[in-house]
Design an enzyme around this catalytic site. Structure first.
Site, PDB file in Angstrom:
ATOM      1  N   HIS A   1      41.686  36.553  39.425  1.00  0.00           N
ATOM      2  CA  HIS A   1      41.678  36.615  40.855  1.00  0.00           C
ATOM      3  C   HIS A   1      40.447  36.220  41.793  1.00  0.00           C
ATOM      4  O   HIS A   1      39.508  36.238  40.923  1.00  0.00           O
ATOM      5  CB  HIS A   1      41.634  38.603  41.106  1.00  0.00           C
TER       6      HIS A   1
ATOM      7  N   GLU B   1      49.416  41.266  41.388  1.00  0.00           N
ATOM      8  CA  GLU B   1      50.923  40.574  41.522  1.00  0.00           C
ATOM      9  C   GLU B   1      51.430  40.706  40.270  1.00  0.00           C
ATOM     10  O   GLU B   1      52.722  40.591  40.189  1.00  0.00           O
ATOM     11  CB  GLU B   1      50.444  39.220  41.894  1.00  0.00           C
TER      12      GLU B   1
END
Length: 363
Positions: free
Chosen positions: A252, A307
């Site tokens: 991330h 996600e």
């Protein structure tokens, strides 16, 4: 000092949310997101983000009734959606329909009332255009259903299972707010000009449409579908790593440790273990992939991001990839609105400087 894309530049003071990427912390109005997600419904968390306090039983009922009222779209908005070509994306339909609420009568309402109304309306807008695209009959909203349950009902036309509702609602609560991301910034910039809420939300939706912001879960879904079963996890991932390919759903830009949203989504999948093979596959794959990433990319500390489990949850409820970003936006409507309301109180227009780097010679 110039920072491309304003990365790292503080542009606002906010009390809406705290994102601490170094320590893996996400707080809504000072409260750890885990406490809110585990103990409260979508409606309660939305109320908390908008009003900065948890609702009483009576306040929650009034708030829920307002959300339900928002599900009834004005006839002209229904007509706009129904006349859009099927080739128009769902994000484009959302942007068009939300902007159409910018009428004199609607804008005379208090901004908070507008925010609640549009939060209730967006799932209906999404479902209506999606079913039009699929040439399916429109499913009317069910006032007996919660915000999340009704969304699945309008998309599918069948009552969702409790496991499906719980999984999706966990995702929605975790993605309501995430600091000054691109779409939230767009909404705050628009409202800072003393524009209106539908215009600000239209800006946010247009920004969310970009694949760099709202499109990652679809790529993770492709990975899970390629793996298919537990026995193929190592084979598929090692092949990608040897080729130097990126493993979607890991790493991330902000979080340098585990994404707290991913942790909570993982826990939701574990709680639902045995209820859906895709959720089971995701939990098994995470352990194997994390181990392989440490082997092939030591010291990189690549953990799952939101996600990864979002894709597993979407797949478990048979949600097609075209609905991933619209569903993400449905949750983020709450955070966008909270930021817009906060920006109105600040009353300061955004006006950053640009540095001219073009030709300065006389023509």
């Amino acid at each position: 000092m110039f920072q491309k894309g304003l990365k790292g530049v503080v542009a606002v003071h906010t009390k809406v949310g705290l994102v601490d990427g170094d320590n893996g912390i996400l707080r809504y109005r000072g409260v750890d997101v885990k406490e809110l997600v585990l103990d409260y419904s979508f409606e309660e968390v939305a109320y908390f983000l908008l009003y900065n306090n948890l609702p009483s039983e009576n306040e929650l009922q009034l708030f829920t009734n307002k959300l339900i009222k928002g599900r009834t779209l004005p006839e002209y908005v229904q007509t706009i959606i129904d006349t859009l070509p099927s080739t128009a994306s769902i994000m484009d339909a959302m942007r068009t329909a939300i902007s159409a609420f910018g009428t004199t009568g609607f804008l005379e309402k208090d901004t908070m009332e507008q925010a609640i109304h549009l939060t209730g309306a967006l799932p209906v807008i999404i479902a209506r255009h999606y079913r039009n695209q699929q040439e399916l009959p429109i499913i009317e909203q069910n006032s007996d259903f919660s915000h999340t349950e009704n969304y699945l009902w309008m998309l599918q036309g069948t009552s969702p299972s409790l496991a499906q509702v719980e999984a999706l609602e966990t995702y929605l609560k975790l993605t309501m707010e995430h600091g000054l991301n691109a779409s939230t910034f767009a909404a705050r910039v628009t409202i800072s000009t003393e524009s209106d809420l539908p215009a600000a939300l239209t800006s946010a939706i247009g920004t969310m449409k970009g694949p760099l912001h709202g499109g990652a879960p679809a790529e993770v879904l492709n990975l899970l579908e390629e793996i298919k079963e537990e026995s193929r996890i190592r084979v598929v991932i090692e092949e990608k790593l040897k080729k130097g390919e990126k493993v979607m759903g890991f790493g991330h830009r902000i979080y340098k440790t585990e994404d707290p949203r991913s942790i909570l989504l993982r826990e939701a999948c574990v709680r639902l273990q045995g209820s859906d093979p895709w959720l089971d596959l995701a939990t098994m794959a995470e352990k194997e992939i994390t181990s392989l990433l440490e082997k092939y990319k030591p010291g990189r500390n690549l953990y799952t991001n939101v996600e990864f489990y979002a894709a597993a949850i979407m797949r478990s409820i048979d949600m097609p990839s075209v609905l991933f970003t619209p569903t993400f936006s449905m949750a983020r409507m709450v955070g966008w609105s909270a930021h817009v309301i906060e920006q109105v109180e600040d009353a300061s227009i955004f006006r950053p400087q640009s540095l001219y780097v073009g030709d300065i010679s006389e023509k």
